[in-house]
Design an enzyme around this catalytic site. Structure first.
Site, PDB file in Angstrom:
ATOM      1  N   CYS A 125      21.624  26.516 -14.183  1.00  0.00           N
ATOM      2  CA  CYS A 125      21.922  27.127 -15.483  1.00  0.00           C
ATOM      3  C   CYS A 125      20.853  26.786 -16.535  1.00  0.00           C
ATOM      4  O   CYS A 125      19.744  27.278 -16.439  1.00  0.00           O
ATOM      5  CB  CYS A 125      23.312  26.711 -15.928  1.00  0.00           C
ATOM      6  SG  CYS A 125      24.031  27.864 -17.097  1.00  0.00           S
TER       7      CYS A 125
ATOM      8  N   HIS B   2      27.686  26.181 -11.609  1.00  0.00           N
ATOM      9  CA  HIS B   2      28.137  24.818 -11.908  1.00  0.00           C
ATOM     10  C   HIS B   2      29.263  24.437 -10.938  1.00  0.00           C
ATOM     11  O   HIS B   2      29.571  25.168 -10.013  1.00  0.00           O
ATOM     12  CB  HIS B   2      28.728  24.784 -13.329  1.00  0.00           C
ATOM     13  CG  HIS B   2      27.742  24.938 -14.426  1.00  0.00           C
ATOM     14  ND1 HIS B   2      26.818  23.993 -14.765  1.00  0.00           N
ATOM     15  CD2 HIS B   2      27.546  25.982 -15.274  1.00  0.00           C
ATOM     16  CE1 HIS B   2      26.110  24.413 -15.798  1.00  0.00           C
ATOM     17  NE2 HIS B   2      26.516  25.614 -16.120  1.00  0.00           N
TER      18      HIS B   2
HETATM   19  N1  GLN Z   1      22.617  27.334 -23.001  1.00  0.00           N
HETATM   20  C1  GLN Z   1      22.418  28.215 -21.850  1.00  0.00           C
HETATM   21  C2  GLN Z   1      23.270  29.497 -21.970  1.00  0.00           C
HETATM   22  O1  GLN Z   1      24.232  29.524 -22.699  1.00  0.00           O
HETATM   23  C3  GLN Z   1      22.770  27.496 -20.572  1.00  0.00           C
HETATM   24  C4  GLN Z   1      24.260  27.152 -20.471  1.00  0.00           C
HETATM   25  C5  GLN Z   1      24.594  26.222 -19.311  1.00  0.00           C
HETATM   26  O2  GLN Z   1      23.778  25.418 -18.839  1.00  0.00           O
HETATM   27  N2  GLN Z   1      25.883  26.297 -18.837  1.00  0.00           N
HETATM   28  O3  GLN Z   1      22.967  30.468 -21.293  1.00  0.00           O
END
Ligand code: GLN
Length: 247
Positions: free
Chosen positions: A97, A197
């Protein structure tokens, strides 16, 4: 297999660790140790100078937009060139992510502000509005012959793949890279990126072993990891796969 050892670098362990992503480190460490393979994990955070030659496998977890901004100055000063060299030298990476996004060209947030990221792989990310892509995700893994990967996603960013970058696979349920082109994840050389995740690896043991085998093979030559008694992990995968396929 006690003659083998993998050195794992956990990049920004304190800043990039959303939705249990550090569980990926624990999963890799245990699946090595259960096979008698030594594993040393080194955290590299703000102020630490990363040396690519010291590590065989690199992990970067997810983070909110704020953390991604906070670490950029350090990334440029203390990590980017070594990470880029390690990637080109076929070292194995898993980036989840936010960690996935920061390896790319840039991130444009939902207010249109563009952050130039590490520019190590040819992808870019755009957050469209403040609607987020949240939920369980199921997708195929081409490198595992189409076997599925289950996970959880929560991101505003939509990521698009450039030349020389291929997806991990196709979305069956959920959004994936951008909710538009049906792809999930990105692969460039031995860099594996995903929005998954969960953490990603415990419920996807074959994908974890794929990464470990690649890192061991690059260091020691051809290797086949012995099978583990991981019925619980595979049952957890099957339950989620069945639930998401039925959606
Ligand atoms: N901040 C990034 C987004 O919102 C990554 C989010 C995350 O790592 N879950 O796309």
């Amino acid at each position: 297999m006690s003659e083998f050892k993998l050195n794992i670098c956990h990049i920004y362990p304190d800043l990039l660790n959303l939705y249990g992503d550090t569980g990926n480190i624990l999963c890799m460490k245990k699946r090595l140790e259960w096979r008698g393979i030594d594993c040393e994990v080194t955290g590299m955070s703000v102020g630490d100078t990363l040396h690519g030659k010291d590590h065989d496998l690199f992990f970067i977890g997810g983070g909110q937009d704020f953390e991604q901004k906070v670490l950029l100055e350090d990334a440029e000063k203390n990590k980017r060139s070594e990470i880029k060299n390690a990637i080109e030298d076929e070292k194995v990476f898993l980036a989840i992510c936010g960690g996935y996004q920061i390896l790319g060209q840039y991130y444009k947030d939902y207010e249109g502000r563009q952050l130039d990221f590490m520019q190590c792989i040819d992808i870019y990310t755009i957050a469209k509005g403040d609607d987020r892509m949240i939920g369980n995700v199921l997708f195929t893994c081409d490198d595992l012959g189409g076997e599925t990967i289950v996970g959880f996603e929560n991101h505003a960013g939509r990521t698009y793949l450039g030349d020389g970058v291929r997806p991990i696979g196709k979305v069956i349920s959920g959004y994936g890279n951008n909710g538009e082109d049906g792809t999930e994840g990105a692969i460039y050389k031995n860099v594996y990126c995903s929005y998954s995740h969960g953490p990603m690896l415990p419920k996807n043991p074959d994908f974890c072993d794929l990464l470990l085998e690649k890192a061991l093979e690059r260091k020691y030559g051809k290797i086949v990891l012995e099978k583990l008694h991981d019925d619980y992990e595979r049952e957890a995968h099957r339950v989620m796969e069945q639930r998401l396929q039925a959606k």
